[in-house]
Design an enzyme around this catalytic site. Structure first.
Site, PDB file in Angstrom:
ATOM      1  CD  GLU A 190      -3.059  -1.237   2.069  1.00  0.00           C
ATOM      2  OE1 GLU A 190      -3.030  -0.451   3.034  1.00  0.00           O
ATOM      3  OE2 GLU A 190      -3.998  -2.044   1.884  1.00  0.00           O
ATOM      4  CD  GLU A 304      -3.872  -6.000   2.966  1.00  0.00           C
ATOM      5  OE1 GLU A 304      -4.739  -5.264   3.512  1.00  0.00           O
ATOM      6  OE2 GLU A 304      -2.653  -5.837   3.119  1.00  0.00           O
TER       7      GLU A 304
END
Length: 503
Positions: A190, A304
């Site tokens: 991320e 995710e």
């Protein structure tokens, strides 16, 4: 003539007929007839939702509690890959420097981590993160997570290249290229939010990705590398343009998206998009971006995701129908959908003080099976060929033996109040005497919260109490389901997930 209605008549309509009209209208909505042609055309239905799972960070995998959860989930699913953060964290001890400032590498814990996975039949998705402090441009750039990972870029990109080369070479030497070529290497986690401290974020991440991908391919071209591993389905289009323009290797696209990510974050819009639709809509968006790129056939790994977590819903029976509905919507658009996480051995906010507080995993503190654990077990039994259906509440599959495996659910969001749903499965192409069974995860089956409350909600359940909870909530054997004139009648209470097998 008096034009005013009779008061008794009005009262009769209000008190007697109106509730009856409302009730009948509701019952009409609650009935569903689902046509199923067992001999109809099929499409491939790979079990993309259960091949990869996420977990916390690398060092946790050395704990026996982590490995017990891993083995338990592997028993009920097609668990093949696990992804976790922080293989380069200082607690793993990979990078140091001697008194002269020269790099010192130590892969002792790395070996124990990957040895343990492989021994249990699981391969890693190697998320290359976070920055060793002595290699960091800013040693104090620590994320607020409990384990305080460093999110800084490297102080020297040449030192980073050397680390990547030694890391990849060591893995190939230890496990062999035929093994490591079956792994996946994902660059960072991320980087579009606070897990990456480069300035500007996107440009500095691309530099890190470019160097890492080329370093790995220099060791062996068979190593598979991808990114951008972003939050909220971001950067993918720009990332693919960048890698194409600069001839940077990319073997797969990875990104993230959760049901409770906002529509603004996922799509840049203020549309009112239901949480139950957001993950697969984001996946469809990214798939279109890949198809429009110069590499339209790249695999898409959603590394995710999870269902919405309001009101501690991830510990409840809501998860099963929510997962099944996501599988139905996402089928055909994603290659692997990695549920975050398989286990509550997880410490982003520190050790959990009690077993149930809405955490991500399929198993709670101590190895307690949640309803989501049993739901994944039911969904695993679906076949590998999907049949068409006229319902948004079912997945119909053909089993290898030619029978039917049907997932059917009644999804009610955590902040809503629902009612039981009646359904008729109208079967075509099935023998009148075909044996049918049903298993459910619902309020009374596979739901540990009731048993936990009856036990007095101990904060630290003993091993004996964990064993009792798992024994009491284990799903019973499938129950016979009567077939009448080619139909099966079902009644599903709110947030029931059922698996119907027709042999």
């Amino acid at each position: 003539m008096n034009s005013m209605p009779n008061k008794k008549a009005v009262r009769f309509v209000r008190t007697t007929l109106l509730p009856l009209i409302i009730c009948c209208a509701f019952l009409a909505r609650a009935q569903e007839r689902i046509e199923i042609d067992a001999k109809g055309p099929v499409t491939p239905f790979p079990h993309f939702w259960e091949q990869m799972f996420g977990s916390g960070r690398a060092i946790l995998s050395l704990r026996e509690s982590y490995r017990e959860d891993l083995r338990a989930v592997k028993q009920i699913t097609d668990f093949r890959y696990v992804r976790f953060h922080a293989i380069l964290h200082d607690e793993v001890g990979v990078y140091n420097e001697d008194e002269h400032g020269n790099p010192v590498y130590n892969f002792s814990y790395v070996d124990q981590i990957y040895d343990g996975l492989l021994k249990n039949g699981i391969r890693p998705v190697v998320e290359i993160s976070f920055m060793p402090k002595k290699l960091a441009f800013n040693p104090d750039a620590l994320h607020p997570f409990w384990y305080k990972q460093n999110v800084s870029p490297p102080k020297s990109i040449e030192r980073w290249d050397d680390l990547m080369t030694h890391f990849a070479r060591h893995l190939v030497e230890r496990y062999g290229i035929d093994e490591v070529a079956q792994w996946y290497f994902e660059v960072w986690n991320e980087p579009n939010i606070d897990f990456w401290g480069g300035v500007p974020r996107q440009k500095t991440y691309y530099e890190l990705y470019d160097h890492t991908a080329r370093d790995l391919k220099t060791v062996n071209s068979r190593l598979r590398v991808g990114g951008p591993a972003t939050a909220a389905a971001d950067w993918v289009e720009d990332f693919l343009k960048h890698t194409a323009a600069n001839h940077v290797p990319v073997d797969f696209v990875s990104t993230h998206g959760y049901a409770d990510d906002t529509a603004e974050n996922l799509f840049g819009t203020d549309e009112d998009i239901p949480m139950d639709d957001r993950v697969c809509r984001a996946i469809a968006k990214v798939r279109k971006q890949i198809q429009a790129s110069s590499m339209p056939r790249l695999p898409l790994f959603w590394t995710e995701w999870n269902v919405q977590g309001m009101m501690e819903s991830r510990d409840t029976t809501f998860v099963g129908p929510a997962v099944a509905n996501t599988i139905r919507q996402c089928d055909g658009n994603v290659d692997m959908l990695s549920f975050w996480t398989f286990s509550d051995v997880f410490e982003e906010g520190g050790p959990f003080p009690k077993p149930f507080q809405g955490n991500f995993g399929l198993r709670a503190k101590g190895g307690i099976n949640k309803p989501s654990f049993y739901a994944f077990g039911l969904l695993h039994q679906l076949g590998n060929q999907r049949l068409a259906s006229n319902s948004k509440n079912v997945i119909v599959t053909r089993t290898p033996k030619g029978g039917l495996a049907i997932a059917i659910w009644n999804l009610v969001d955590p902040d809503q109040h629902g009612a039981s749903q009646s359904a008729t499965l109208a079967l075509k192409g099935v023998s009148p005497g075909a044996h049918a069974t049903i298993q459910t995860v619902d309020d009374d089956h596979g739901n540990v919260l009731k048993a936990y409350a009856a036990m007095g909600k101990p904060l630290d359940p003993t091993p004996a109490q964990v064993e009792q909870l798992n024994r009491e909530t284990a799903l019973p054997a499938a129950r016979p389901l009567e077939q009448r004139n080619g139909t099966l009648q079902l009644s599903l209470p709110p947030n029931t997930l059922a698996l119907v097998i027709v042999e």
